[in-house]
Scaffold this active site. Sequence first.
Site, PDB file in Angstrom:
ATOM      1  N   ARG A  26       0.811  -1.226   0.000  1.00  0.00           N
ATOM      2  CA  ARG A  26       0.000   0.000   0.000  1.00  0.00           C
ATOM      3  C   ARG A  26       0.845   1.277   0.000  1.00  0.00           C
ATOM      4  NH1 ARG A  26      -4.446  -1.856   4.186  1.00  0.00           N
ATOM      5  NH2 ARG A  26      -5.551  -3.382   2.929  1.00  0.00           N
ATOM      6  N   ARG A  30      -2.852   6.351   0.238  1.00  0.00           N
ATOM      7  CA  ARG A  30      -3.378   7.477   1.001  1.00  0.00           C
ATOM      8  C   ARG A  30      -2.393   8.155   1.945  1.00  0.00           C
ATOM      9  NH1 ARG A  30      -8.545   4.361   3.215  1.00  0.00           N
ATOM     10  NH2 ARG A  30      -7.012   2.677   3.162  1.00  0.00           N
ATOM     11  N   ARG A  39      -6.156  11.805  -6.405  1.00  0.00           N
ATOM     12  CA  ARG A  39      -7.419  11.110  -6.078  1.00  0.00           C
ATOM     13  C   ARG A  39      -8.578  12.091  -5.920  1.00  0.00           C
ATOM     14  NH1 ARG A  39     -11.499   9.568  -4.414  1.00  0.00           N
ATOM     15  NH2 ARG A  39     -12.056   7.824  -3.062  1.00  0.00           N
ATOM     16  N   ASP A  76      -6.477  -2.858  -7.993  1.00  0.00           N
ATOM     17  CA  ASP A  76      -7.246  -3.455  -6.898  1.00  0.00           C
ATOM     18  C   ASP A  76      -7.466  -4.925  -7.207  1.00  0.00           C
ATOM     19  OD1 ASP A  76     -10.061  -4.056  -5.400  1.00  0.00           O
ATOM     20  OD2 ASP A  76      -8.945  -2.471  -4.397  1.00  0.00           O
ATOM     21  N   TYR A 152     -15.086 -12.355  -1.275  1.00  0.00           N
ATOM     22  CA  TYR A 152     -15.769 -11.097  -1.593  1.00  0.00           C
ATOM     23  C   TYR A 152     -16.981 -11.327  -2.491  1.00  0.00           C
ATOM     24  CZ  TYR A 152     -12.226  -7.952   0.370  1.00  0.00           C
ATOM     25  OH  TYR A 152     -11.411  -7.244   1.220  1.00  0.00           O
TER      26      TYR A 152
END
Length: 343
Positions: A26, A30, A39, A76, A152
């Site tokens: 990651r 962010r 973003r 992703d 998922y």
Amino acid sequence: MPLKNDLLLRTIAGEKTERTPVWLMRQAGRILPEYRAVRNSLSGFKELVETPELAAEVTIQPVDILGVDAAIIFSDILVIPEAMGLQYEMVEKRGPHFPETIKSAADVKKLKVADASDVQYTIDAIKVTKKELDGRVPLIGFAGAPWTIFAYMVEGGGSKTFSKARAMLYTDPELSHQLLQMITTSTINYLKGQVEAGTDLVQIFDSWAGILSPTQYEKFSLPYIKKICDAITEVPKTVFAKDAYFARAWFGKINCNTVGLDWCMDIAESKALIGDNKTLQGNLDPCVLYGSEASIKEATQSMLNQFGPARHIANLGHGVYPDTDPGKVKFFVDMVKELSVRA
């Protein structure tokens, strides 16, 4: 094009190196204000994933800003179910959500086996990234492990228990295997497309490995990870299975090159279970990076001492948390570089 920094690949190959390579799960995300600026100019996360030039830009940001030894393509794991015909949404502050889920054979029948061209935006992002990296560092491609993707697709989003997904393994094992095989074939096609586009290695993320019992993992996850590792012959493969302590010995025997460890896995025990013929990756607790520089240095030194100088890729034991100070992340990267230099 030869790589200017091939430290990661030499470490994976078991060669003696001048220091330990470092990158972070990651890292393209962010924690970086530069990422947030890109973003925030878009409608949402999915638009960023699906815009090759921008995905390439945020992939390269950590190489420039943090000085890591590898880039990992910004994408992703849920692009695969979408490519198979099951749409997902990324809900702000809640995570992924599938409006439709897999409940029956009729639902599985509506799906298709995906080709790499069904995720063309990521393939294109890899091509753009490779060109713009200009050989500075290796580029890592990735995909979710079939069990995690299955979880998922059946559950419809994140869950503390994934009880619907786990229940299906018991109530309809035949259908479960059918869906897992479709996901596996789709994933192989996708990863081969990534390699063809220019990735130097690939990582398989089994994020929900640890919610299965060892018996169920051996039946419903391991064989499909093994199939992917056997099919991808062109580049090195890393397997990272969160919380799957029982799987470490199995990973020592499958056709992968590197095994990722989470921060709760004891390093000495892991080395004994996995064996000497694999490179290990990890495994600093991401929360260490909330501490002082002195405590980060101490924890990094301890980690490096435990792994030793050979066949170790420094990383966190999971993804870096979004509210972590980028300065502390860079300090960790710098400390790995400084403290692991070999005489």
